[in-house]
Design a protein around this motif. Sequence first.
Motif, PDB file in Angstrom:
ATOM      1  N   CYS B 203       9.782 -15.091   3.167  1.00 18.45           N
ATOM      2  CA  CYS B 203      10.104 -14.487   4.459  1.00 18.45           C
ATOM      3  C   CYS B 203       9.328 -15.202   5.561  1.00 18.45           C
ATOM      4  CB  CYS B 203       9.763 -12.997   4.443  1.00 18.45           C
ATOM      5  SG  CYS B 203      10.241 -12.195   5.967  1.00 18.45           S
ATOM      6  N   PRO B 204      10.036 -15.754   6.557  1.00 17.13           N
ATOM      7  CA  PRO B 204       9.409 -16.646   7.536  1.00 17.13           C
ATOM      8  C   PRO B 204       8.534 -15.923   8.560  1.00 17.13           C
ATOM      9  CG  PRO B 204      11.709 -16.316   8.089  1.00 17.13           C
ATOM     10  CD  PRO B 204      11.479 -15.596   6.797  1.00 17.13           C
ATOM     11  N   MET B 205       8.567 -14.606   8.584  1.00 14.34           N
ATOM     12  CA  MET B 205       7.755 -13.897   9.580  1.00 14.34           C
ATOM     13  C   MET B 205       7.164 -12.640   8.968  1.00 14.34           C
ATOM     14  SD  MET B 205      10.952 -12.493  11.796  1.00 14.34           S
ATOM     15  CE  MET B 205      11.834 -14.023  11.851  1.00 14.34           C
ATOM     16  N   GLU B 206       6.136 -12.142   9.623  1.00 11.44           N
ATOM     17  CA  GLU B 206       5.556 -10.877   9.183  1.00 11.44           C
ATOM     18  C   GLU B 206       6.535  -9.778   9.570  1.00 11.44           C
ATOM     19  OE1 GLU B 206       2.397 -11.094   8.007  1.00 11.44           O
ATOM     20  OE2 GLU B 206       1.557 -12.882   8.952  1.00 11.44           O
ATOM     21  N   LEU B 207       6.880  -8.935   8.651  1.00 11.76           N
ATOM     22  CA  LEU B 207       7.754  -7.815   8.979  1.00 11.76           C
ATOM     23  C   LEU B 207       6.879  -6.642   9.381  1.00 11.76           C
ATOM     24  CD1 LEU B 207      10.367  -8.037   6.116  1.00 11.76           C
ATOM     25  CD2 LEU B 207      10.476  -9.012   8.415  1.00 11.76           C
ATOM     26  N   SER B 208       7.195  -6.081  10.538  1.00 12.67           N
ATOM     27  CA  SER B 208       6.280  -5.087  11.063  1.00 12.67           C
ATOM     28  C   SER B 208       6.980  -3.818  11.505  1.00 12.67           C
ATOM     29  CB  SER B 208       5.515  -5.719  12.229  1.00 12.67           C
ATOM     30  OG  SER B 208       5.066  -4.754  13.101  1.00 12.67           O
ATOM     31  N   THR B 209       6.419  -2.707  11.161  1.00 13.59           N
ATOM     32  CA  THR B 209       6.988  -1.416  11.547  1.00 13.59           C
ATOM     33  C   THR B 209       5.916  -0.596  12.235  1.00 13.59           C
ATOM     34  OG1 THR B 209       8.259  -1.463   9.545  1.00 13.59           O
ATOM     35  CG2 THR B 209       8.204   0.603  10.707  1.00 13.59           C
ATOM     36  N   TYR B 210       6.256  -0.074  13.359  1.00 10.04           N
ATOM     37  CA  TYR B 210       5.336   0.845  14.005  1.00 10.04           C
ATOM     38  C   TYR B 210       5.843   2.259  13.805  1.00 10.04           C
ATOM     39  CZ  TYR B 210       2.849  -2.905  16.255  1.00 10.04           C
ATOM     40  OH  TYR B 210       2.093  -4.003  16.491  1.00 10.04           O
ATOM     41  N   PHE B 211       4.987   3.087  13.267  1.00 13.39           N
ATOM     42  CA  PHE B 211       5.381   4.464  13.044  1.00 13.39           C
ATOM     43  C   PHE B 211       4.803   5.336  14.138  1.00 13.39           C
ATOM     44  CE2 PHE B 211       5.386   2.487   8.910  1.00 13.39           C
ATOM     45  CZ  PHE B 211       6.567   2.946   8.372  1.00 13.39           C
ATOM     46  N   ARG B 212       5.463   6.410  14.377  1.00 21.63           N
ATOM     47  CA  ARG B 212       4.941   7.309  15.381  1.00 21.63           C
ATOM     48  C   ARG B 212       5.473   8.719  15.151  1.00 21.63           C
ATOM     49  NH1 ARG B 212       2.630   7.797  20.282  1.00 21.63           N
ATOM     50  NH2 ARG B 212       3.759   8.968  21.828  1.00 21.63           N
ATOM     51  N   SER B 232       9.958 -14.688  -4.663  1.00 19.60           N
ATOM     52  CA  SER B 232       9.995 -14.535  -3.206  1.00 19.60           C
ATOM     53  C   SER B 232       8.632 -14.096  -2.677  1.00 19.60           C
ATOM     54  CB  SER B 232      11.070 -13.524  -2.808  1.00 19.60           C
ATOM     55  OG  SER B 232      10.706 -12.236  -3.241  1.00 19.60           O
ATOM     56  N   TYR B 233       8.518 -14.117  -1.341  1.00 18.60           N
ATOM     57  CA  TYR B 233       7.258 -13.726  -0.711  1.00 18.60           C
ATOM     58  C   TYR B 233       7.534 -12.955   0.569  1.00 18.60           C
ATOM     59  CZ  TYR B 233       3.154 -14.089   2.294  1.00 18.60           C
ATOM     60  OH  TYR B 233       2.119 -13.791   3.133  1.00 18.60           O
ATOM     61  N   VAL B 234       6.774 -11.898   0.781  1.00 17.95           N
ATOM     62  CA  VAL B 234       6.885 -11.185   2.055  1.00 17.95           C
ATOM     63  C   VAL B 234       5.546 -10.563   2.437  1.00 17.95           C
ATOM     64  CG1 VAL B 234       7.657  -9.003   0.987  1.00 17.95           C
ATOM     65  CG2 VAL B 234       8.210  -9.473   3.383  1.00 17.95           C
ATOM     66  N   SER B 235       5.294 -10.599   3.730  1.00 16.83           N
ATOM     67  CA  SER B 235       4.120  -9.913   4.266  1.00 16.83           C
ATOM     68  C   SER B 235       4.618  -8.815   5.192  1.00 16.83           C
ATOM     69  CB  SER B 235       3.234 -10.904   5.028  1.00 16.83           C
ATOM     70  OG  SER B 235       2.266 -10.211   5.781  1.00 16.83           O
ATOM     71  N   TYR B 236       4.201  -7.623   4.906  1.00 23.44           N
ATOM     72  CA  TYR B 236       4.740  -6.458   5.590  1.00 23.44           C
ATOM     73  C   TYR B 236       3.612  -5.726   6.311  1.00 23.44           C
ATOM     74  CZ  TYR B 236       7.668  -2.277   6.096  1.00 23.44           C
ATOM     75  OH  TYR B 236       8.402  -1.237   6.592  1.00 23.44           O
ATOM     76  N   LEU B 237       3.819  -5.422   7.594  1.00 21.88           N
ATOM     77  CA  LEU B 237       2.775  -4.748   8.362  1.00 21.88           C
ATOM     78  C   LEU B 237       3.246  -3.369   8.784  1.00 21.88           C
ATOM     79  CD1 LEU B 237       1.905  -7.485  11.016  1.00 21.88           C
ATOM     80  CD2 LEU B 237       1.245  -7.422   8.621  1.00 21.88           C
ATOM     81  N   GLU B 238       2.330  -2.439   8.699  1.00 22.07           N
ATOM     82  CA  GLU B 238       2.675  -1.071   9.064  1.00 22.07           C
ATOM     83  C   GLU B 238       1.555  -0.556   9.956  1.00 22.07           C
ATOM     84  OE1 GLU B 238       3.425   2.518   6.009  1.00 22.07           O
ATOM     85  OE2 GLU B 238       1.429   1.712   6.045  1.00 22.07           O
ATOM     86  N   GLY B 239       1.916  -0.053  11.119  1.00 21.24           N
ATOM     87  CA  GLY B 239       0.888   0.450  12.019  1.00 21.24           C
ATOM     88  C   GLY B 239       1.367   1.704  12.691  1.00 21.24           C
ATOM     89  N   CYS B 240       0.447   2.547  13.082  1.00 24.38           N
ATOM     90  CA  CYS B 240       0.922   3.774  13.689  1.00 24.38           C
ATOM     91  C   CYS B 240      -0.105   4.411  14.605  1.00 24.38           C
ATOM     92  CB  CYS B 240       1.279   4.785  12.626  1.00 24.38           C
ATOM     93  SG  CYS B 240      -0.178   5.402  11.821  1.00 24.38           S
ATOM     94  N   THR B 241       0.356   5.307  15.424  1.00 29.43           N
ATOM     95  CA  THR B 241      -0.496   6.057  16.320  1.00 29.43           C
ATOM     96  C   THR B 241       0.273   7.327  16.664  1.00 29.43           C
ATOM     97  OG1 THR B 241      -1.404   6.103  18.518  1.00 29.43           O
ATOM     98  CG2 THR B 241       0.414   4.611  18.187  1.00 29.43           C
ATOM     99  N   ALA B 242      -0.424   8.364  17.050  1.00 28.60           N
ATOM    100  CA  ALA B 242       0.300   9.619  17.290  1.00 28.60           C
ATOM    101  C   ALA B 242      -0.216  10.322  18.531  1.00 28.60           C
ATOM    102  CB  ALA B 242       0.157  10.543  16.100  1.00 28.60           C
ATOM    103  N   PRO B 243       0.599  11.217  19.099  1.00 25.68           N
ATOM    104  CA  PRO B 243       0.161  11.916  20.295  1.00 25.68           C
ATOM    105  C   PRO B 243      -0.827  13.033  19.977  1.00 25.68           C
ATOM    106  CG  PRO B 243       2.368  12.610  19.696  1.00 25.68           C
ATOM    107  CD  PRO B 243       1.965  11.590  18.701  1.00 25.68           C
ATOM    108  N   MET B 244      -1.583  13.417  20.975  1.00 27.05           N
ATOM    109  CA  MET B 244      -2.554  14.488  20.836  1.00 27.05           C
ATOM    110  C   MET B 244      -1.817  15.793  20.542  1.00 27.05           C
ATOM    111  SD  MET B 244      -5.623  14.739  23.248  1.00 27.05           S
ATOM    112  CE  MET B 244      -7.103  15.563  22.881  1.00 27.05           C
ATOM    113  N   ARG B 245      -2.339  16.556  19.651  1.00 22.41           N
ATOM    114  CA  ARG B 245      -1.654  17.771  19.254  1.00 22.41           C
ATOM    115  C   ARG B 245      -2.663  18.790  18.784  1.00 22.41           C
ATOM    116  NH1 ARG B 245       3.307  17.013  18.812  1.00 22.41           N
ATOM    117  NH2 ARG B 245       2.746  16.167  20.807  1.00 22.41           N
ATOM    118  N   ASP B 246      -2.450  20.027  19.046  1.00 21.85           N
ATOM    119  CA  ASP B 246      -3.371  21.069  18.605  1.00 21.85           C
ATOM    120  C   ASP B 246      -3.117  21.487  17.156  1.00 21.85           C
ATOM    121  OD1 ASP B 246      -4.588  23.377  21.105  1.00 21.85           O
ATOM    122  OD2 ASP B 246      -5.557  21.850  19.890  1.00 21.85           O
ATOM    123  N   GLU B 247      -1.842  21.689  16.844  1.00 19.61           N
ATOM    124  CA  GLU B 247      -1.545  22.154  15.489  1.00 19.61           C
ATOM    125  C   GLU B 247      -1.598  20.976  14.522  1.00 19.61           C
ATOM    126  OE1 GLU B 247       2.982  22.836  15.349  1.00 19.61           O
ATOM    127  OE2 GLU B 247       2.374  22.546  17.412  1.00 19.61           O
TER     128      GLU B 247
END
Lengths: 250, 481
Positions: B203-212, B232-247
Amino acid sequence: MLKIKNLHASIDDKKILKGINLEVNAGEVHAIMGPNGSGKSTLASVIAGKEEFEIKKGSISMEGEDLEELAPEERAHKGIFLSFQYPVEIPGVSVTNFIKTAINESRKARGMEDMPANEMLKLIREKSQMLDIDRKFLSRSLNEGFSGGEKKRNEIFQMAVMEPKLAILDETDSGLDIDALRIVADGVNKLRSKDKAIIVITHYQRLLEYIVPDYVHVLHDGKIVKSGTKELALELEEKGYDWLKQEAAV
Amino acid sequence: MAYTEEELKKELETKEYEYGFYTDIESDTLPKGLNEDIVIAISKKKEEPDWMTQWRLEAFRAWQEMKEPEWANVKYKKPDFQDISYYSAPNKKPKYNSLDEVDPELLDTFKKLGISVDEQKKLAGVAVDIVMDSVSVATTFKKTLAEKGIIFCSISEAIQEHPELVKKYIGTVVPKKDNFYAALNSAVFSDGSFCYIPKGVRCPMELSTYFRINQAGTGQFERTLVIAEEGSYVSYLEGCTAPMRDENQLHAAVVELIALDNAEIKYSTVQNWFPGNKEGKGGVYNFVTKRGLCEKNAKISWTQVETGSAVTWKYPSCILKGDHSIGEFYSIAVTNNYQQADTGTKMIHLGKNTRSTIISKGISAGHSQNSYRGLVQVNSRAENARNFSQCDSLLMGNECGAHTFPYIEVKNKTAQIEHEATTSKIGEDQIFYCNQRGIDTEKAIALIVNGFSKEVLNKLPMEFAVEAQKLLEISLEGSVG
Ligand SMILES: Nc1ncnc2c1ncn2[C@@H]1O[C@H](COP(=O)(O)OP(=O)(O)O)[C@@H](O)[C@H]1O
Ligand SMILES: [Mg+2]
């Protein structure tokens, strides 16, 4: 440059410095000698701003500004540098990365941009050559697994890179063999100039053959018991500290 | 004036969670609660084939019989599973061809996150499949990937367009009844990513997913499936951030990796979900099942930087089934304030000459609890298996805890297992040394922590490493003392 007046400092209510008076002017080199436990490192730490020590009385000022209110890093930004007697290890942080951070943080404090990488490289290369430090050393973790001599050389390397106004060298000679001592002393001597000052702490006069001081002070039990010129160091070497202790007791 | 630790703490306490904002986007949300009808409704909304619906229902029925696990070294109020809405999709519009079609408010959210699609598009070599709540809303670089026969899309899309692949592999590494949270995920997962790399393709590029996570009260159940065909070869990136929440927000993801003969998968995660406030209120519960299967000569590397979530329960694992296969786990877990993390890995050696490496760095501050839990298992047929494990803990202050629970089960005498563990504390002397060189306390801690974490940070792809380093600094702000 540095003015210390009647300085008393304690740790956990234990009195360590008991009325130090010392004035160091630009261009001067002062040596502070004294037996183990007399308070030499404490004095260096107090000048550098270590918060564990409490100043009970007296004052320290640098170029007319009271140091007591300044955080250690602010004192560093003003040009105070301490070569530690026991430099600490910071695993995973390379010598280069540490120096880069130190330089850029100091520049930031002075409102300057980060030092351009090529300039940094040139500076590090020049100073490492001066102190006969090889490149591999620069990529090692700061002080981790360094021999005593390597630690001291690294301290002086940092000093050379930072070019401080006031350098305090705490027992820089311990752990150095004679060749290393000469190289380190050369490095220190290169820093000597009419607008900089150096305080050399040692309890042997050996280092003072290479870094020749303008003044020598003898610290004993938290007080400067005698001051003189470089000949005093020789006299101490000959007679030991006991005669001074007796003199002080009188 | 000297900046005391007390003052530093004070100032930072008022610092709002960086990405703690909430986007007001019209959502299509199912009512709260969980039963067979809800499972069927989710499947319907996704326009799934019947086999998928049945698969979900089987998982749901199994889940109903299961108990929430209690062995982890974490304490929290158990979620009320009937008080959660299991599906929410931003806007009705199913797909976007260009950014112009995307809800401007959504784009704004991306900007606040510092991951504007615009920027990401320019970032050479990174294809981004952004998961906003549960439905993918933007996919880029698809064409380049398609030319190589690589499939990178949402799992829902894959279920519709590549059902044979999904059917063949889903649940083969993490069975739907594997554990309480995996079963729950299998029943209700609403989105996630799917990635397929054909035979012999690099895979010619890093595959990246942003979760939220975005919708109040919505749990998120991601399902990720990565299949690397032979060689085959793959580099997979996963990143995330979330909103402020009380519950509390429940998150139970499942990630399955399949590395066929001679294939290699690198899976990197930067996890930064809302950790709760400084009193330990709120924050995301992150109960994740991540597992990879290595066939002959294959390699799977998990690299994770975990700074977020109130409670984390996560053990990315490798099943080293094929001879000569390799499993790696590189982890940095940071806990501050009242965060709790119980994380580690499992390396299951089944094949001959299999090797595994575990490098775990735990950093605890505040009142947090940070546990490493790792299993190295060598089966009787696994001749010459080798494992090296290193677990280092760094403590800041006296009120946090670091724990190490290494489990080693060896059934073959030829195995070589090495385990090293250290615990250290950031010392006043280290900080003073840095201060003396003009480095303030906050920066000094960042420097020391980065040094401590270096071996793992080095394993991350460049652009991610920088982001991760920043995250470490943000997460530990105000933790001196
Ligand atoms: N952190 C400390 N806590 C308690 N006592 C200390 C501390 N540091 C130094 N001292 C004491 O202060 C005195 C002076 O120590 P120091 O300044 O290191 O002397 P020197 O450098 O001249 O050998 C000694 O009695 C030493 O035990
Ligand atoms: Mg000393």
